[in-house]
Design a protein around this motif. Sequence first.
Motif, PDB file in Angstrom:
ATOM      1  N   ALA A  46      79.231  12.817  29.375  1.00  0.00           N
ATOM      2  CA  ALA A  46      77.828  12.895  28.977  1.00  0.00           C
ATOM      3  C   ALA A  46      77.440  14.322  28.607  1.00  0.00           C
ATOM      4  O   ALA A  46      76.676  14.539  27.672  1.00  0.00           O
ATOM      5  CB  ALA A  46      76.937  12.379  30.105  1.00  0.00           C
ATOM      6  N   SER A  47      77.977  15.297  29.295  1.00  0.00           N
ATOM      7  CA  SER A  47      77.600  16.681  29.021  1.00  0.00           C
ATOM      8  C   SER A  47      78.048  17.093  27.619  1.00  0.00           C
ATOM      9  O   SER A  47      77.328  17.807  26.923  1.00  0.00           O
ATOM     10  CB  SER A  47      78.182  17.621  30.062  1.00  0.00           C
ATOM     11  N   ALA A  48      79.203  16.625  27.189  1.00  0.00           N
ATOM     12  CA  ALA A  48      79.673  16.956  25.840  1.00  0.00           C
ATOM     13  C   ALA A  48      78.801  16.294  24.791  1.00  0.00           C
ATOM     14  O   ALA A  48      78.431  16.911  23.786  1.00  0.00           O
ATOM     15  CB  ALA A  48      81.124  16.525  25.676  1.00  0.00           C
ATOM     16  N   SER A  49      78.417  15.050  25.030  1.00  0.00           N
ATOM     17  CA  SER A  49      77.546  14.344  24.092  1.00  0.00           C
ATOM     18  C   SER A  49      76.160  14.990  24.044  1.00  0.00           C
ATOM     19  O   SER A  49      75.570  15.137  22.971  1.00  0.00           O
ATOM     20  CB  SER A  49      77.409  12.877  24.489  1.00  0.00           C
ATOM     21  N   CYS A  50      75.636  15.365  25.201  1.00  0.00           N
ATOM     22  CA  CYS A  50      74.320  16.009  25.245  1.00  0.00           C
ATOM     23  C   CYS A  50      74.342  17.356  24.539  1.00  0.00           C
ATOM     24  O   CYS A  50      73.406  17.711  23.833  1.00  0.00           O
ATOM     25  CB  CYS A  50      73.866  16.174  26.691  1.00  0.00           C
ATOM     26  N   LYS A  51      75.404  18.121  24.750  1.00  0.00           N
ATOM     27  CA  LYS A  51      75.509  19.427  24.101  1.00  0.00           C
ATOM     28  C   LYS A  51      75.575  19.267  22.583  1.00  0.00           C
ATOM     29  O   LYS A  51      74.914  19.998  21.851  1.00  0.00           O
ATOM     30  CB  LYS A  51      76.745  20.174  24.611  1.00  0.00           C
ATOM     31  N   GLU A  52      76.336  18.295  22.126  1.00  0.00           N
ATOM     32  CA  GLU A  52      76.433  18.044  20.689  1.00  0.00           C
ATOM     33  C   GLU A  52      75.073  17.636  20.118  1.00  0.00           C
ATOM     34  O   GLU A  52      74.658  18.125  19.065  1.00  0.00           O
ATOM     35  CB  GLU A  52      77.452  16.936  20.438  1.00  0.00           C
ATOM     36  N   PHE A  53      74.344  16.785  20.823  1.00  0.00           N
ATOM     37  CA  PHE A  53      73.019  16.362  20.385  1.00  0.00           C
ATOM     38  C   PHE A  53      72.056  17.539  20.371  1.00  0.00           C
ATOM     39  O   PHE A  53      71.287  17.725  19.420  1.00  0.00           O
ATOM     40  CB  PHE A  53      72.492  15.258  21.300  1.00  0.00           C
ATOM     41  N   LEU A  54      72.082  18.358  21.408  1.00  0.00           N
ATOM     42  CA  LEU A  54      71.202  19.516  21.495  1.00  0.00           C
ATOM     43  C   LEU A  54      71.476  20.503  20.369  1.00  0.00           C
ATOM     44  O   LEU A  54      70.543  21.042  19.756  1.00  0.00           O
ATOM     45  CB  LEU A  54      71.373  20.197  22.856  1.00  0.00           C
ATOM     46  N   ASP A  55      72.745  20.730  20.060  1.00  0.00           N
ATOM     47  CA  ASP A  55      73.103  21.632  18.961  1.00  0.00           C
ATOM     48  C   ASP A  55      72.574  21.109  17.627  1.00  0.00           C
ATOM     49  O   ASP A  55      72.063  21.875  16.804  1.00  0.00           O
ATOM     50  CB  ASP A  55      74.616  21.823  18.881  1.00  0.00           C
ATOM     51  N   SER A  56      72.671  19.794  17.407  1.00  0.00           N
ATOM     52  CA  SER A  56      72.193  19.245  16.136  1.00  0.00           C
ATOM     53  C   SER A  56      70.671  19.305  16.047  1.00  0.00           C
ATOM     54  O   SER A  56      70.113  19.523  14.974  1.00  0.00           O
ATOM     55  CB  SER A  56      72.671  17.807  15.957  1.00  0.00           C
ATOM     56  N   VAL A  57      69.981  19.132  17.163  1.00  0.00           N
ATOM     57  CA  VAL A  57      68.511  19.189  17.156  1.00  0.00           C
ATOM     58  C   VAL A  57      68.034  20.622  16.961  1.00  0.00           C
ATOM     59  O   VAL A  57      67.091  20.877  16.211  1.00  0.00           O
ATOM     60  CB  VAL A  57      67.944  18.586  18.457  1.00  0.00           C
ATOM     61  N   GLU A  58      68.673  21.565  17.638  1.00  0.00           N
ATOM     62  CA  GLU A  58      68.251  22.954  17.542  1.00  0.00           C
ATOM     63  C   GLU A  58      68.539  23.556  16.173  1.00  0.00           C
ATOM     64  O   GLU A  58      67.864  24.500  15.758  1.00  0.00           O
ATOM     65  CB  GLU A  58      68.936  23.793  18.624  1.00  0.00           C
ATOM     66  N   SER A  59      69.496  23.018  15.453  1.00  0.00           N
ATOM     67  CA  SER A  59      69.841  23.594  14.155  1.00  0.00           C
ATOM     68  C   SER A  59      68.837  23.215  13.066  1.00  0.00           C
ATOM     69  O   SER A  59      68.753  23.882  12.046  1.00  0.00           O
ATOM     70  CB  SER A  59      71.239  23.140  13.739  1.00  0.00           C
ATOM     71  N   LYS A  60      68.041  22.178  13.299  1.00  0.00           N
ATOM     72  CA  LYS A  60      67.046  21.737  12.307  1.00  0.00           C
ATOM     73  C   LYS A  60      65.666  22.211  12.730  1.00  0.00           C
ATOM     74  O   LYS A  60      65.291  22.117  13.896  1.00  0.00           O
ATOM     75  CB  LYS A  60      67.047  20.212  12.198  1.00  0.00           C
ATOM     76  N   PRO A  61      64.847  22.705  11.789  1.00  0.00           N
ATOM     77  CA  PRO A  61      63.498  23.126  12.153  1.00  0.00           C
ATOM     78  C   PRO A  61      62.617  21.919  12.461  1.00  0.00           C
ATOM     79  O   PRO A  61      62.840  20.820  11.959  1.00  0.00           O
ATOM     80  CB  PRO A  61      63.001  23.868  10.912  1.00  0.00           C
ATOM     81  N   ASP A  62      61.621  22.131  13.290  1.00  0.00           N
ATOM     82  CA  ASP A  62      60.683  21.068  13.653  1.00  0.00           C
ATOM     83  C   ASP A  62      59.781  20.780  12.457  1.00  0.00           C
ATOM     84  O   ASP A  62      59.097  21.680  11.973  1.00  0.00           O
ATOM     85  CB  ASP A  62      59.856  21.499  14.856  1.00  0.00           C
ATOM     86  N   PRO A  63      59.736  19.537  11.962  1.00  0.00           N
ATOM     87  CA  PRO A  63      58.927  19.242  10.790  1.00  0.00           C
ATOM     88  C   PRO A  63      57.420  19.328  11.056  1.00  0.00           C
ATOM     89  O   PRO A  63      56.628  19.449  10.129  1.00  0.00           O
ATOM     90  CB  PRO A  63      59.326  17.815  10.417  1.00  0.00           C
ATOM     91  N   LEU A  64      57.008  19.297  12.305  1.00  0.00           N
ATOM     92  CA  LEU A  64      55.585  19.361  12.628  1.00  0.00           C
ATOM     93  C   LEU A  64      55.076  20.792  12.788  1.00  0.00           C
ATOM     94  O   LEU A  64      53.866  21.021  12.793  1.00  0.00           O
ATOM     95  CB  LEU A  64      55.298  18.572  13.905  1.00  0.00           C
ATOM     96  N   LEU A  65      55.982  21.743  12.929  1.00  0.00           N
ATOM     97  CA  LEU A  65      55.578  23.136  13.055  1.00  0.00           C
ATOM     98  C   LEU A  65      55.796  23.835  11.719  1.00  0.00           C
ATOM     99  O   LEU A  65      56.867  23.751  11.128  1.00  0.00           O
ATOM    100  CB  LEU A  65      56.393  23.837  14.142  1.00  0.00           C
ATOM    101  N   PRO A  66      54.766  24.536  11.227  1.00  0.00           N
ATOM    102  CA  PRO A  66      54.922  25.228   9.944  1.00  0.00           C
ATOM    103  C   PRO A  66      55.847  26.429  10.085  1.00  0.00           C
ATOM    104  O   PRO A  66      55.905  27.082  11.126  1.00  0.00           O
ATOM    105  CB  PRO A  66      53.502  25.673   9.610  1.00  0.00           C
TER     106      PRO A  66
END
Length: 100
Positions: free
Chosen positions: A52-72
Amino acid sequence: MEAGSSNSSGQLSGRVVDTRGKHRIQAELKRLEQEARFLEEELEQLEKMDNASASCKEFLDSVESKPDPLLPETTGPVNDTWDQWFEGPKEAKRCGCSIL
């Protein structure tokens, strides 16, 4: 009375026959066997899964690499005049509102 004969109360000479208890025990045993099978299947599924830790880390990396569409995104200099709308009044006497 003879050793193998039964009397009117359902007893065999010195021994009580409880068929309901036997069925209850068998039903409980069957339930426990089903639960053990279910847990074994679940354990096999867990062993096949990635950590689970490897999957969570991979998910976190993919989320952090994209900017938040709701924040300008600010591409130019920050406009300091906008801060006046988000800060409280500099002097409490100047504030005529009842909230602050």
